[in-house]
Design a protein around this motif. Structure first.
Motif, PDB file in Angstrom:
ATOM      1  N   ALA A  94       0.836  -1.207   0.000  1.00  0.00           N
ATOM      2  CA  ALA A  94       0.000   0.000   0.000  1.00  0.00           C
ATOM      3  C   ALA A  94       0.866   1.249   0.000  1.00  0.00           C
ATOM      4  O   ALA A  94       0.586   2.221  -0.737  1.00  0.00           O
ATOM      5  CB  ALA A  94      -0.929  -0.013   1.211  1.00  0.00           C
ATOM      6  N   MET A  95       1.918   1.253   0.813  1.00  0.00           N
ATOM      7  CA  MET A  95       2.836   2.398   0.897  1.00  0.00           C
ATOM      8  C   MET A  95       3.552   2.608  -0.439  1.00  0.00           C
ATOM      9  O   MET A  95       3.695   3.749  -0.914  1.00  0.00           O
ATOM     10  CB  MET A  95       3.849   2.146   2.014  1.00  0.00           C
ATOM     11  CG  MET A  95       4.712   3.352   2.355  1.00  0.00           C
ATOM     12  SD  MET A  95       5.761   3.060   3.801  1.00  0.00           S
ATOM     13  CE  MET A  95       6.883   1.819   3.161  1.00  0.00           C
ATOM     14  N   SER A  96       3.971   1.510  -1.064  1.00  0.00           N
ATOM     15  CA  SER A  96       4.659   1.599  -2.366  1.00  0.00           C
ATOM     16  C   SER A  96       3.724   2.126  -3.449  1.00  0.00           C
ATOM     17  O   SER A  96       4.136   2.923  -4.313  1.00  0.00           O
ATOM     18  CB  SER A  96       5.194   0.230  -2.773  1.00  0.00           C
ATOM     19  OG  SER A  96       6.082  -0.262  -1.804  1.00  0.00           O
ATOM     20  N   LEU A  97       2.457   1.710  -3.421  1.00  0.00           N
ATOM     21  CA  LEU A  97       1.477   2.177  -4.401  1.00  0.00           C
ATOM     22  C   LEU A  97       1.235   3.678  -4.277  1.00  0.00           C
ATOM     23  O   LEU A  97       1.106   4.392  -5.288  1.00  0.00           O
ATOM     24  CB  LEU A  97       0.149   1.427  -4.233  1.00  0.00           C
ATOM     25  CG  LEU A  97       0.117  -0.008  -4.771  1.00  0.00           C
ATOM     26  CD1 LEU A  97      -1.166  -0.712  -4.362  1.00  0.00           C
ATOM     27  CD2 LEU A  97       0.262  -0.011  -6.296  1.00  0.00           C
ATOM     28  N   VAL A  98       1.174   4.171  -3.033  1.00  0.00           N
ATOM     29  CA  VAL A  98       0.988   5.621  -2.807  1.00  0.00           C
ATOM     30  C   VAL A  98       2.175   6.396  -3.376  1.00  0.00           C
ATOM     31  O   VAL A  98       1.998   7.404  -4.080  1.00  0.00           O
ATOM     32  CB  VAL A  98       0.815   5.919  -1.299  1.00  0.00           C
ATOM     33  CG1 VAL A  98       0.864   7.424  -1.030  1.00  0.00           C
ATOM     34  CG2 VAL A  98      -0.495   5.348  -0.780  1.00  0.00           C
ATOM     35  N   GLU A  99       3.380   5.929  -3.058  1.00  0.00           N
ATOM     36  CA  GLU A  99       4.589   6.609  -3.544  1.00  0.00           C
ATOM     37  C   GLU A  99       4.702   6.519  -5.072  1.00  0.00           C
ATOM     38  O   GLU A  99       5.094   7.492  -5.739  1.00  0.00           O
ATOM     39  CB  GLU A  99       5.824   6.016  -2.866  1.00  0.00           C
ATOM     40  CG  GLU A  99       5.895   6.349  -1.378  1.00  0.00           C
ATOM     41  CD  GLU A  99       7.037   5.653  -0.656  1.00  0.00           C
ATOM     42  OE1 GLU A  99       7.789   4.908  -1.329  1.00  0.00           O
ATOM     43  OE2 GLU A  99       7.171   5.852   0.567  1.00  0.00           O
ATOM     44  N   LEU A 100       4.343   5.357  -5.624  1.00  0.00           N
ATOM     45  CA  LEU A 100       4.368   5.185  -7.083  1.00  0.00           C
ATOM     46  C   LEU A 100       3.351   6.100  -7.756  1.00  0.00           C
ATOM     47  O   LEU A 100       3.646   6.726  -8.798  1.00  0.00           O
ATOM     48  CB  LEU A 100       4.079   3.724  -7.423  1.00  0.00           C
ATOM     49  CG  LEU A 100       4.101   3.358  -8.918  1.00  0.00           C
ATOM     50  CD1 LEU A 100       5.496   3.569  -9.501  1.00  0.00           C
ATOM     51  CD2 LEU A 100       3.666   1.908  -9.121  1.00  0.00           C
ATOM     52  N   PHE A 101       2.172   6.225  -7.141  1.00  0.00           N
ATOM     53  CA  PHE A 101       1.141   7.098  -7.694  1.00  0.00           C
ATOM     54  C   PHE A 101       1.631   8.549  -7.739  1.00  0.00           C
ATOM     55  O   PHE A 101       1.376   9.276  -8.713  1.00  0.00           O
ATOM     56  CB  PHE A 101      -0.136   6.992  -6.845  1.00  0.00           C
ATOM     57  CG  PHE A 101      -1.197   7.983  -7.223  1.00  0.00           C
ATOM     58  CD1 PHE A 101      -2.006   7.765  -8.341  1.00  0.00           C
ATOM     59  CD2 PHE A 101      -1.369   9.167  -6.499  1.00  0.00           C
ATOM     60  CE1 PHE A 101      -2.981   8.687  -8.705  1.00  0.00           C
ATOM     61  CE2 PHE A 101      -2.337  10.088  -6.851  1.00  0.00           C
ATOM     62  CZ  PHE A 101      -3.150   9.851  -7.962  1.00  0.00           C
ATOM     63  N   LEU A 102       2.325   8.975  -6.669  1.00  0.00           N
ATOM     64  CA  LEU A 102       2.840  10.351  -6.631  1.00  0.00           C
ATOM     65  C   LEU A 102       3.884  10.589  -7.712  1.00  0.00           C
ATOM     66  O   LEU A 102       3.917  11.659  -8.338  1.00  0.00           O
ATOM     67  CB  LEU A 102       3.440  10.641  -5.240  1.00  0.00           C
ATOM     68  CG  LEU A 102       2.433  10.787  -4.097  1.00  0.00           C
ATOM     69  CD1 LEU A 102       3.152  10.881  -2.764  1.00  0.00           C
ATOM     70  CD2 LEU A 102       1.557  12.020  -4.304  1.00  0.00           C
ATOM     71  N   VAL A 103       4.755   9.588  -7.927  1.00  0.00           N
ATOM     72  CA  VAL A 103       5.774   9.713  -8.985  1.00  0.00           C
ATOM     73  C   VAL A 103       5.106   9.784 -10.362  1.00  0.00           C
ATOM     74  O   VAL A 103       5.440  10.641 -11.208  1.00  0.00           O
ATOM     75  CB  VAL A 103       6.778   8.539  -8.917  1.00  0.00           C
ATOM     76  CG1 VAL A 103       7.719   8.576 -10.127  1.00  0.00           C
ATOM     77  CG2 VAL A 103       7.581   8.594  -7.621  1.00  0.00           C
ATOM     78  N   VAL A 104       4.130   8.900 -10.593  1.00  0.00           N
ATOM     79  CA  VAL A 104       3.398   8.890 -11.877  1.00  0.00           C
ATOM     80  C   VAL A 104       2.650  10.204 -12.079  1.00  0.00           C
ATOM     81  O   VAL A 104       2.631  10.766 -13.181  1.00  0.00           O
ATOM     82  CB  VAL A 104       2.412   7.691 -11.914  1.00  0.00           C
ATOM     83  CG1 VAL A 104       1.493   7.780 -13.128  1.00  0.00           C
ATOM     84  CG2 VAL A 104       3.185   6.377 -11.948  1.00  0.00           C
ATOM     85  N   PHE A 105       2.046  10.708 -10.987  1.00  0.00           N
ATOM     86  CA  PHE A 105       1.333  11.983 -11.051  1.00  0.00           C
ATOM     87  C   PHE A 105       2.292  13.107 -11.441  1.00  0.00           C
ATOM     88  O   PHE A 105       1.963  13.983 -12.274  1.00  0.00           O
ATOM     89  CB  PHE A 105       0.697  12.283  -9.684  1.00  0.00           C
ATOM     90  CG  PHE A 105      -0.037  13.598  -9.632  1.00  0.00           C
ATOM     91  CD1 PHE A 105      -1.334  13.707 -10.121  1.00  0.00           C
ATOM     92  CD2 PHE A 105       0.584  14.737  -9.107  1.00  0.00           C
ATOM     93  CE1 PHE A 105      -2.005  14.923 -10.087  1.00  0.00           C
ATOM     94  CE2 PHE A 105      -0.082  15.944  -9.060  1.00  0.00           C
ATOM     95  CZ  PHE A 105      -1.388  16.043  -9.551  1.00  0.00           C
TER      96      PHE A 105
END
Length: 448
Positions: A94-105
């Motif tokens: 879950a933590m990795s998905l949040v950080e990945l989403f921010l990078v993609v954003f």
């Protein structure tokens, strides 16, 4: 500034993680009940995560951090290792998905290069704030949602604390050995490694102390539970025995009462013969007693004759009449009779030329005292603590039919607001009963 913020973010990450973990485990009250453990976990998590990031190259620190975190959580919650592992990786995902989403954003919406977001301190700082804010909100929503997944709940903890501490120590020592091998080629990171090792050893010592304290507490609770079961069992057996004895006594009393109602000559002699045959009092003598309680006078006469047959001198001195004490007449019989019987049992076995049992009463400072003493064997301190327990006897008690007299005495005395103490040495043993005085009038009468 960035170093301080990294430490704060790590501490927040530890707090978010423990909130998410207790939510998945469906033990939300753990945080309030064991807030010291939660604080300890957050502090320790912050320290070892920060030190691991210094010791290991970027990316590699995740492995030892994950191992240590899983072991600590498994130990804290005495949980299944597999379930702890799954819950940890769910959080990590879950933590990795949040950080990945921010990078993609940042890459798609803000048109920023991914390498810029990863390597730029300001960008990392902003992303960390947003990521931790999103994770905190998600953890809070999970905590408040009362979501319960049966698979994650440890319904019955079967893990031994000794096994847990063994796994914890073995894993940490293995980790330290591996780190030591790695550090030999990186002497500049030796200070961080030594600091980390010192903290880990301190935590292990605390964990071991905690385990032994908990095991000792559990053993005491188990012992208390077994003792309570044994006491209940003895009380049930005692009640059954009393019911049988009461039935027998009732039959004899009804017979005596029936003889009293018959209109026949020489009934008094027949009644005496019947009672003597039942009580084994064939040769009786009378002792002049005026205790202020006719029932007590009667029972002491019986005990006096028993004492003569046993070679014991029964000395009676009712300086203050029993009518001055705040106690029912029949209860006074129970108290005095049982204590004298207990004295008989202890004194009859000793080899002394002159054996005696003494009964004295007096009033002192508005308290009524009954002193029953004997020159039998001394009662040890350990026996003093157990002598009033139902079923306790210093004699053979395999049938569980002994050792109830003094427990009845204590219960009756306390029912009337009194107390009983034992004073015992090599020369004399005294049972001192303290009762309330009836009234000021009775006190003045005694004084006159």
């Amino acid at each position: 500034m960035y170093e301080v913020s990294e430490i704060l973010f790590t501490a927040l990450e530890g707090l978010i993680f423990i909130v998410a973990f207790v939510s998945l485990s469906d033990c939300r009250d753990y945080i309030l009940k064991h807030y010291r453990k939660v604080i300890f976990f957050v502090v320790f998590y912050t320290i070892y995560t920060y030190l691991m990031s210094i010791i290991f190259p970027k990316g590699l620190q995740t492995i030892p951090i994950a191992i240590l975190t899983i072991i600590i959580l498994n130990f804290m919650f005495n949980s299944s290792l597999v379930k702890t592992l799954i819950k940890y990786f769910l959080y990590l995902m879950a933590m990795s998905l949040v950080e990945l989403f921010l990078v993609v954003f940042g890459v798609i919406v803000l048109k920023l290069p991914a390498i810029f977001i990863i390597n730029n301190d300001n960008a990392v700082f902003i992303c960390s704030i947003i990521a931790k804010l999103v994770e905190a909100i998600a953890a809070l929503v999970l905590y408040k949602s009362n979501l319960s997944i049966n698979f994650f709940i440890d319904k019955e903890s079967s893990n031994s604390r000794f096994r847990q501490i063994l796994i914890l120590i073995s894993s940490v020592l293995f980790l330290l050995v591996c780190l030591n091998i790695y550090i030999t080629s990186n002497p500049d990171k030796l200070l961080a490694f030594n600091t980390f090792s010192f903290i880990v050893y301190a935590v292990l010592i605390i964990a071991v102390v905690f385990v032994f304290r908990e095991v000792s507490r559990l053993e005491l609770l188990e012992f208390a539970s077994e003792l309570e079961k044994e006491n209940i069992k003895q009380l049930i057996e005692f009640n059954e025995m009393v019911a049988k004895e009461r039935h027998e006594y009732k039959n004899h009393l009804n017979t005596i009462y029936g003889l009293c109602t018959l209109n026949k000559p020489d009934l008094n002699e027949k009644i005496k013969l019947y009672i003597n045959s039942y009580a084994n009092n064939n040769d009786t003598r009378n002792i002049a007693i005026d205790s202020g309680n006719d029932y007590v006078d009667a029972i002491i006469n019986v005990k006096y004759n028993n004492a003569i047959r046993k070679g014991i001198n029964l000395i009676v001195d009712f300086d203050a009449p029993l009518s001055s004490a705040k106690i029912a007449e029949d209860v006074a019989v129970t108290i005095i009779s049982n204590i004298i019987e207990n004295a008989f049992e202890s004194i009859v076995t000793i080899d002394k030329e002159k054996k005696y049992i003494s009964i004295q009463t007096y009033i002192d400072k508005n308290n009524y005292f009954i002193s029953i003493s004997n020159n039998g064997p001394m009662i040890s301190e350990s026996d003093k603590k157990k002598i009033f327990n139902a079923g306790f006897s210093t004699k053979d008690n395999s049938t569980k039919k002994r050792g109830f007299g003094l427990s009845i005495v204590l219960a009756e005395i306390e029912r009337f607001g009194g107390s009983i103490t034992i004073n015992s040495n090599d020369e004399v043993t005294e049972f001192l009963v303290s009762l309330k005085v009836n009234s000021q009038q009775s006190i003045s009468q005694v004084a006159l």
